[in-house]
Scaffold this motif. Structure first.
Motif, mmCIF file in Angstrom:
data_model
loop_
_atom_site.group_PDB
_atom_site.id
_atom_site.type_symbol
_atom_site.label_atom_id
_atom_site.label_comp_id
_atom_site.label_asym_id
_atom_site.label_seq_id
_atom_site.Cartn_x
_atom_site.Cartn_y
_atom_site.Cartn_z
ATOM 1 N N GLU A 56 34.722 17.538 62.988
ATOM 2 C CA GLU A 56 33.446 16.808 63.011
ATOM 3 C C GLU A 56 33.284 15.938 61.763
ATOM 4 N N THR A 57 33.703 16.443 60.615
ATOM 5 C CA THR A 57 33.651 15.641 59.387
ATOM 6 C C THR A 57 34.520 14.404 59.532
ATOM 7 N N ILE A 58 35.709 14.566 60.073
ATOM 8 C CA ILE A 58 36.601 13.422 60.274
ATOM 9 C C ILE A 58 35.988 12.435 61.254
ATOM 10 N N ARG A 59 35.404 12.926 62.330
ATOM 11 C CA ARG A 59 34.772 12.027 63.307
ATOM 12 C C ARG A 59 33.640 11.225 62.672
ATOM 13 N N ARG A 60 32.847 11.874 61.814
ATOM 14 C CA ARG A 60 31.772 11.150 61.107
ATOM 15 C C ARG A 60 32.367 10.100 60.169
ATOM 16 N N ASP A 61 33.438 10.463 59.472
ATOM 17 C CA ASP A 61 34.101 9.507 58.585
ATOM 18 C C ASP A 61 34.618 8.307 59.383
ATOM 19 N N LEU A 62 35.246 8.567 60.522
ATOM 20 C CA LEU A 62 35.769 7.486 61.344
ATOM 21 C C LEU A 62 34.641 6.620 61.891
ATOM 22 N N ASP A 63 33.513 7.232 62.230
ATOM 23 C CA ASP A 63 32.333 6.460 62.666
ATOM 24 C C ASP A 63 31.908 5.481 61.576
ATOM 25 N N LEU A 65 33.669 4.329 59.044
ATOM 26 C CA LEU A 65 34.696 3.320 58.822
ATOM 27 C C LEU A 65 34.727 2.290 59.951
ATOM 28 N N GLU A 66 34.425 2.729 61.159
ATOM 29 C CA GLU A 66 34.360 1.778 62.274
ATOM 30 C C GLU A 66 33.177 0.829 62.083
ATOM 31 N N LYS A 67 32.037 1.355 61.641
ATOM 32 C CA LYS A 67 30.870 0.507 61.382
ATOM 33 C C LYS A 67 31.152 -0.506 60.276
ATOM 34 N N GLU A 68 32.015 -0.146 59.329
ATOM 35 C CA GLU A 68 32.416 -1.062 58.257
ATOM 36 C C GLU A 68 33.461 -2.069 58.734
ATOM 37 N N GLY A 69 33.964 -1.891 59.957
ATOM 38 C CA GLY A 69 34.972 -2.800 60.498
ATOM 39 C C GLY A 69 36.379 -2.534 60.012
ATOM 40 N N ARG A 70 36.607 -1.345 59.434
ATOM 41 C CA ARG A 70 37.914 -1.022 58.854
ATOM 42 C C ARG A 70 38.898 -0.470 59.880
ATOM 43 N N LYS A 72 39.269 1.028 64.345
ATOM 44 C CA LYS A 72 38.702 1.147 65.690
ATOM 45 C C LYS A 72 38.966 2.558 66.169
ATOM 46 N N LYS A 73 37.894 3.261 66.553
ATOM 47 C CA LYS A 73 38.066 4.608 67.090
ATOM 48 C C LYS A 73 38.634 4.514 68.497
ATOM 49 N N VAL A 74 39.582 5.381 68.772
ATOM 50 C CA VAL A 74 40.150 5.528 70.105
ATOM 51 C C VAL A 74 40.147 7.012 70.439
ATOM 52 N N TYR A 75 40.438 7.345 71.675
ATOM 53 C CA TYR A 75 40.416 8.745 72.082
ATOM 54 C C TYR A 75 41.324 9.578 71.186
ATOM 55 N N GLY A 76 40.732 10.544 70.477
ATOM 56 C CA GLY A 76 41.496 11.469 69.650
ATOM 57 C C GLY A 76 41.837 10.987 68.257
ATOM 58 N N GLY A 77 41.416 9.766 67.895
ATOM 59 C CA GLY A 77 41.787 9.275 66.570
ATOM 60 C C GLY A 77 41.281 7.876 66.301
ATOM 61 N N ALA A 78 42.127 7.094 65.619
ATOM 62 C CA ALA A 78 41.746 5.741 65.237
ATOM 63 C C ALA A 78 42.988 4.881 65.044
ATOM 64 N N VAL A 79 42.797 3.574 65.194
ATOM 65 C CA VAL A 79 43.833 2.587 64.926
ATOM 66 C C VAL A 79 43.242 1.541 63.991
ATOM 67 N N LEU A 80 44.105 0.744 63.379
ATOM 68 C CA LEU A 80 43.623 -0.353 62.548
ATOM 69 C C LEU A 80 42.790 -1.304 63.397
ATOM 70 N N ALA A 81 41.710 -1.794 62.850
ATOM 71 C CA ALA A 81 40.834 -2.702 63.594
ATOM 72 C C ALA A 81 41.603 -3.934 64.055
ATOM 73 N N ALA A 82 42.471 -4.469 63.212
ATOM 74 C CA ALA A 82 43.218 -5.677 63.552
ATOM 75 C C ALA A 82 44.258 -5.425 64.639
ATOM 76 N N SER A 83 44.710 -4.182 64.817
ATOM 77 C CA SER A 83 45.743 -3.906 65.806
ATOM 78 C C SER A 83 45.161 -3.599 67.183
ATOM 79 N N PHE A 84 43.836 -3.530 67.272
ATOM 80 C CA PHE A 84 43.194 -3.249 68.548
ATOM 81 C C PHE A 84 42.877 -4.580 69.213
ATOM 82 N N PRO A 85 43.446 -4.851 70.379
ATOM 83 C CA PRO A 85 43.230 -6.151 71.020
ATOM 84 C C PRO A 85 41.766 -6.370 71.390
ATOM 85 N N TRP A 86 41.302 -7.593 71.154
ATOM 86 C CA TRP A 86 39.920 -7.928 71.480
ATOM 87 C C TRP A 86 39.809 -8.147 72.972
ATOM 88 N N GLU A 87 38.754 -7.614 73.540
ATOM 89 C CA GLU A 87 38.494 -7.804 74.952
ATOM 90 C C GLU A 87 37.061 -8.274 75.097
#
Length: 93
Positions: A56-63, A65-70, A72-87
């Motif tokens: 839960e602490t990690i999920r809050r941290d990822l939340d 960081l996602e709000k900061e645009g650093r 992108k959260k994905v199922y079970g983790g995160a990827v770099l914002a720039a590596s996530f294709p825009w749709e």
């Protein structure tokens, strides 16, 4: 880098819980972003184990960081914002 050495607590941190929480987040943030730059994808469970905190602490941290645009959260983790294709939004398709 082993995430556990990031979390040594000094006396003033223990007296000021808010400062400790913020400092701990900043240290986790630094670790998460460095690891993400190296690996391109992170898993919540692995981060929690490495940093010795709850998922839960990690999920809050990822939340945060996602709000900061650093990242992108994905199922079970995160990827770099720039590596996530825009749709485009559904109504623009």
């Amino acid at each position: 880098m082993d995430g556990k050495e990031l979390f040594s607590c000094t006396g003033w941190e223990r007296d000021d819980h808010e400062c400790f929480v913020s400092l701990a987040f900043e240290r986790r943030k630094k670790f998460i972003l460095k690891k993400l730059a190296d690996e391109e994808k992170l898993h919540v469970s692995e981060l929690a184990e490495t940093l010795d905190v709850s998922t839960e602490t990690i999920r809050r941290d990822l939340d945060r960081l996602e709000k900061e645009g650093r990242l992108k959260k994905v199922y079970g983790g995160a990827v770099l914002a720039a590596s996530f294709p825009w749709e485009p939004p559904f109504d623009e398709k």
